[in-house]
Scaffold this motif. Sequence first.
Motif, PDB file in Angstrom:
ATOM      1  N   ASN A 126     -23.456  16.954 -44.064  1.00 48.42           N
ATOM      2  CA  ASN A 126     -23.051  16.727 -42.613  1.00 48.42           C
ATOM      3  C   ASN A 126     -21.913  15.580 -42.584  1.00 48.42           C
ATOM      4  OD1 ASN A 126     -22.088  16.373 -40.112  1.00 48.42           O
ATOM      5  ND2 ASN A 126     -24.076  16.804 -39.039  1.00 48.42           N
ATOM      6  N   ARG A 127     -20.537  15.671 -42.761  1.00 51.48           N
ATOM      7  CA  ARG A 127     -19.497  14.829 -42.906  1.00 51.48           C
ATOM      8  C   ARG A 127     -19.508  14.031 -41.804  1.00 51.48           C
ATOM      9  NH1 ARG A 127     -14.195  16.407 -46.293  1.00 51.48           N
ATOM     10  NH2 ARG A 127     -14.015  14.005 -45.968  1.00 51.48           N
ATOM     11  N   ALA A 128     -19.774  14.342 -40.439  1.00 47.61           N
ATOM     12  CA  ALA A 128     -19.844  13.423 -39.230  1.00 47.61           C
ATOM     13  C   ALA A 128     -20.931  12.457 -39.403  1.00 47.61           C
ATOM     14  CB  ALA A 128     -19.577  14.143 -38.005  1.00 47.61           C
ATOM     15  N   ASP A 129     -22.073  13.092 -39.632  1.00 44.24           N
ATOM     16  CA  ASP A 129     -23.342  12.183 -39.955  1.00 44.24           C
ATOM     17  C   ASP A 129     -22.956  11.037 -40.952  1.00 44.24           C
ATOM     18  OD1 ASP A 129     -24.490  13.031 -37.728  1.00 44.24           O
ATOM     19  OD2 ASP A 129     -25.933  14.500 -38.842  1.00 44.24           O
ATOM     20  N   LEU A 130     -22.481  11.684 -42.241  1.00 41.44           N
ATOM     21  CA  LEU A 130     -22.276  10.810 -43.036  1.00 41.44           C
ATOM     22  C   LEU A 130     -21.115   9.572 -43.002  1.00 41.44           C
ATOM     23  CD1 LEU A 130     -22.694  10.088 -46.408  1.00 41.44           C
ATOM     24  CD2 LEU A 130     -20.796  11.618 -46.677  1.00 41.44           C
ATOM     25  N   HIS A 131     -20.151   9.889 -42.287  1.00 44.26           N
ATOM     26  CA  HIS A 131     -19.074   9.113 -41.823  1.00 44.26           C
ATOM     27  C   HIS A 131     -19.697   7.968 -40.965  1.00 44.26           C
ATOM     28  CE1 HIS A 131     -15.151   7.584 -40.849  1.00 44.26           C
ATOM     29  NE2 HIS A 131     -15.329   7.812 -39.586  1.00 44.26           N
ATOM     30  N   ASN A 132     -20.527   8.293 -39.971  1.00 43.94           N
ATOM     31  CA  ASN A 132     -20.953   7.381 -38.999  1.00 43.94           C
ATOM     32  C   ASN A 132     -22.080   6.504 -39.585  1.00 43.94           C
ATOM     33  OD1 ASN A 132     -19.218   8.297 -36.903  1.00 43.94           O
ATOM     34  ND2 ASN A 132     -20.954   9.932 -36.345  1.00 43.94           N
ATOM     35  N   SER A 133     -22.646   6.929 -40.274  1.00 39.24           N
ATOM     36  CA  SER A 133     -23.757   6.298 -41.200  1.00 39.24           C
ATOM     37  C   SER A 133     -23.002   5.104 -42.160  1.00 39.24           C
ATOM     38  CB  SER A 133     -24.973   7.020 -41.907  1.00 39.24           C
ATOM     39  OG  SER A 133     -24.347   7.508 -42.990  1.00 39.24           O
ATOM     40  N   ILE A 134     -22.071   5.620 -42.920  1.00 38.89           N
ATOM     41  CA  ILE A 134     -21.391   4.821 -43.601  1.00 38.89           C
ATOM     42  C   ILE A 134     -20.754   3.519 -42.727  1.00 38.89           C
ATOM     43  CG2 ILE A 134     -19.062   4.478 -45.271  1.00 38.89           C
ATOM     44  CD1 ILE A 134     -19.476   7.303 -46.227  1.00 38.89           C
ATOM     45  N   ILE A 135     -20.363   3.671 -41.590  1.00 38.58           N
ATOM     46  CA  ILE A 135     -19.411   2.787 -40.780  1.00 38.58           C
ATOM     47  C   ILE A 135     -20.664   1.728 -40.261  1.00 38.58           C
ATOM     48  CG2 ILE A 135     -18.305   2.427 -38.701  1.00 38.58           C
ATOM     49  CD1 ILE A 135     -16.633   4.657 -38.982  1.00 38.58           C
ATOM     50  N   ASN A 136     -21.782   2.449 -39.949  1.00 43.88           N
ATOM     51  CA  ASN A 136     -22.895   1.663 -39.175  1.00 43.88           C
ATOM     52  C   ASN A 136     -23.644   0.864 -40.295  1.00 43.88           C
ATOM     53  OD1 ASN A 136     -22.213   2.544 -36.848  1.00 43.88           O
ATOM     54  ND2 ASN A 136     -23.722   4.317 -36.959  1.00 43.88           N
ATOM     55  N   ASN A 137     -23.883   1.472 -41.418  1.00 42.78           N
ATOM     56  CA  ASN A 137     -24.914   0.703 -42.354  1.00 42.78           C
ATOM     57  C   ASN A 137     -24.014  -0.289 -43.507  1.00 42.78           C
ATOM     58  OD1 ASN A 137     -27.166   1.873 -41.296  1.00 42.78           O
ATOM     59  ND2 ASN A 137     -26.513   3.676 -42.251  1.00 42.78           N
ATOM     60  N   SER A 138     -22.789  -0.322 -43.601  1.00 43.86           N
ATOM     61  CA  SER A 138     -22.047  -1.019 -44.233  1.00 43.86           C
ATOM     62  C   SER A 138     -22.228  -2.317 -44.124  1.00 43.86           C
ATOM     63  CB  SER A 138     -20.349  -0.589 -44.425  1.00 43.86           C
ATOM     64  OG  SER A 138     -20.301   0.789 -45.025  1.00 43.86           O
ATOM     65  N   GLN A 139     -22.258  -3.342 -45.143  1.00 38.33           N
ATOM     66  CA  GLN A 139     -22.319  -4.791 -44.942  1.00 38.33           C
ATOM     67  C   GLN A 139     -21.138  -5.273 -45.623  1.00 38.33           C
ATOM     68  OE1 GLN A 139     -26.068  -5.409 -47.121  1.00 38.33           O
ATOM     69  NE2 GLN A 139     -27.040  -4.252 -45.605  1.00 38.33           N
ATOM     70  N   PHE A 140     -20.471  -6.105 -44.989  1.00 41.17           N
ATOM     71  CA  PHE A 140     -19.248  -6.757 -45.456  1.00 41.17           C
ATOM     72  C   PHE A 140     -19.513  -8.302 -45.516  1.00 41.17           C
ATOM     73  CE2 PHE A 140     -17.723  -3.002 -43.155  1.00 41.17           C
ATOM     74  CZ  PHE A 140     -16.837  -2.518 -43.734  1.00 41.17           C
ATOM     75  N   SER A 141     -18.668  -8.706 -46.589  1.00 40.88           N
ATOM     76  CA  SER A 141     -18.642 -10.260 -46.885  1.00 40.88           C
ATOM     77  C   SER A 141     -17.188 -10.439 -47.318  1.00 40.88           C
ATOM     78  CB  SER A 141     -19.439 -10.596 -47.813  1.00 40.88           C
ATOM     79  OG  SER A 141     -19.336 -10.206 -49.161  1.00 40.88           O
ATOM     80  N   PHE A 142     -16.546 -11.291 -47.052  1.00 38.97           N
ATOM     81  CA  PHE A 142     -15.226 -11.666 -47.217  1.00 38.97           C
ATOM     82  C   PHE A 142     -15.171 -12.959 -48.154  1.00 38.97           C
ATOM     83  CE2 PHE A 142     -15.936  -9.716 -43.075  1.00 38.97           C
ATOM     84  CZ  PHE A 142     -15.326  -8.653 -43.338  1.00 38.97           C
ATOM     85  N   SER A 143     -14.017 -13.057 -48.667  1.00 36.72           N
ATOM     86  CA  SER A 143     -13.593 -14.223 -49.646  1.00 36.72           C
ATOM     87  C   SER A 143     -12.201 -14.283 -49.956  1.00 36.72           C
ATOM     88  CB  SER A 143     -14.348 -14.157 -51.015  1.00 36.72           C
ATOM     89  OG  SER A 143     -13.962 -13.084 -51.655  1.00 36.72           O
ATOM     90  N   ARG A 144     -11.826 -15.524 -50.373  1.00 39.89           N
ATOM     91  CA  ARG A 144     -10.289 -15.609 -50.520  1.00 39.89           C
ATOM     92  C   ARG A 144      -9.892 -14.836 -51.773  1.00 39.89           C
ATOM     93  NH1 ARG A 144     -11.424 -21.550 -49.546  1.00 39.89           N
ATOM     94  NH2 ARG A 144     -11.017 -21.586 -47.039  1.00 39.89           N
ATOM     95  N   SER A 145      -8.567 -14.168 -51.870  1.00 39.45           N
ATOM     96  CA  SER A 145      -7.996 -13.381 -52.621  1.00 39.45           C
ATOM     97  C   SER A 145      -6.690 -13.858 -53.312  1.00 39.45           C
ATOM     98  CB  SER A 145      -7.885 -11.830 -51.887  1.00 39.45           C
ATOM     99  OG  SER A 145      -6.963 -11.511 -52.306  1.00 39.45           O
ATOM    100  N   GLY A 146      -6.448 -13.713 -54.479  1.00 38.35           N
ATOM    101  CA  GLY A 146      -5.413 -13.948 -55.072  1.00 38.35           C
ATOM    102  C   GLY A 146      -4.297 -12.820 -54.386  1.00 38.35           C
ATOM    103  N   GLY A 147      -3.116 -12.989 -55.065  1.00 32.35           N
ATOM    104  CA  GLY A 147      -2.080 -12.005 -54.868  1.00 32.35           C
ATOM    105  C   GLY A 147      -1.218 -12.260 -53.829  1.00 32.35           C
TER     106      GLY A 147
END
Length: 137
Positions: free
Chosen positions: A2-23
């Motif tokens: 079920n693509r809609a459920d999959l899309h929502n679960s990806i958004i809800n369960n993703s854990q992000f961390s951020f760092s400095r980047s080159g470029g």
Amino acid sequence: MNRADLHNSIINNSQFSFSRSGGKGGQNVNKVNTKVHLVLPLELLEGINENERNRLKSKLSSIINKDFCLFLDVDEERYQERNRQIALARIENRIIQALAIQKKRIKTKPTKASKERKLKLKKIRSEIKKSRGKIWQ
């Protein structure tokens, strides 16, 4: 799947961390955390069954750790939010591509016309090569 459920679960369960980047970004790269590191636990994904989950584990084994979490780093843009959106879209595309079942190729025989064309071209090529030889008197 079920693509809609999959899309929502990806958004809800993703854990992000951020760092400095080159470029790109000039002096800004030394001050702002724009690189996105996404971690997505496979066990929390909804919209896929157990067989699909096992197929994901085997096909995406290069970006999965021992805890069955998917990893992805994105640092293409100068803005954290854009990198975050790119990461979410990329991880969703990878999951969908890994779940797609490819059709098996059906072997076919060459047609009679294609065999004749091939023989005709071989004959022409043979004549060209013969004409390059020395002329005996």
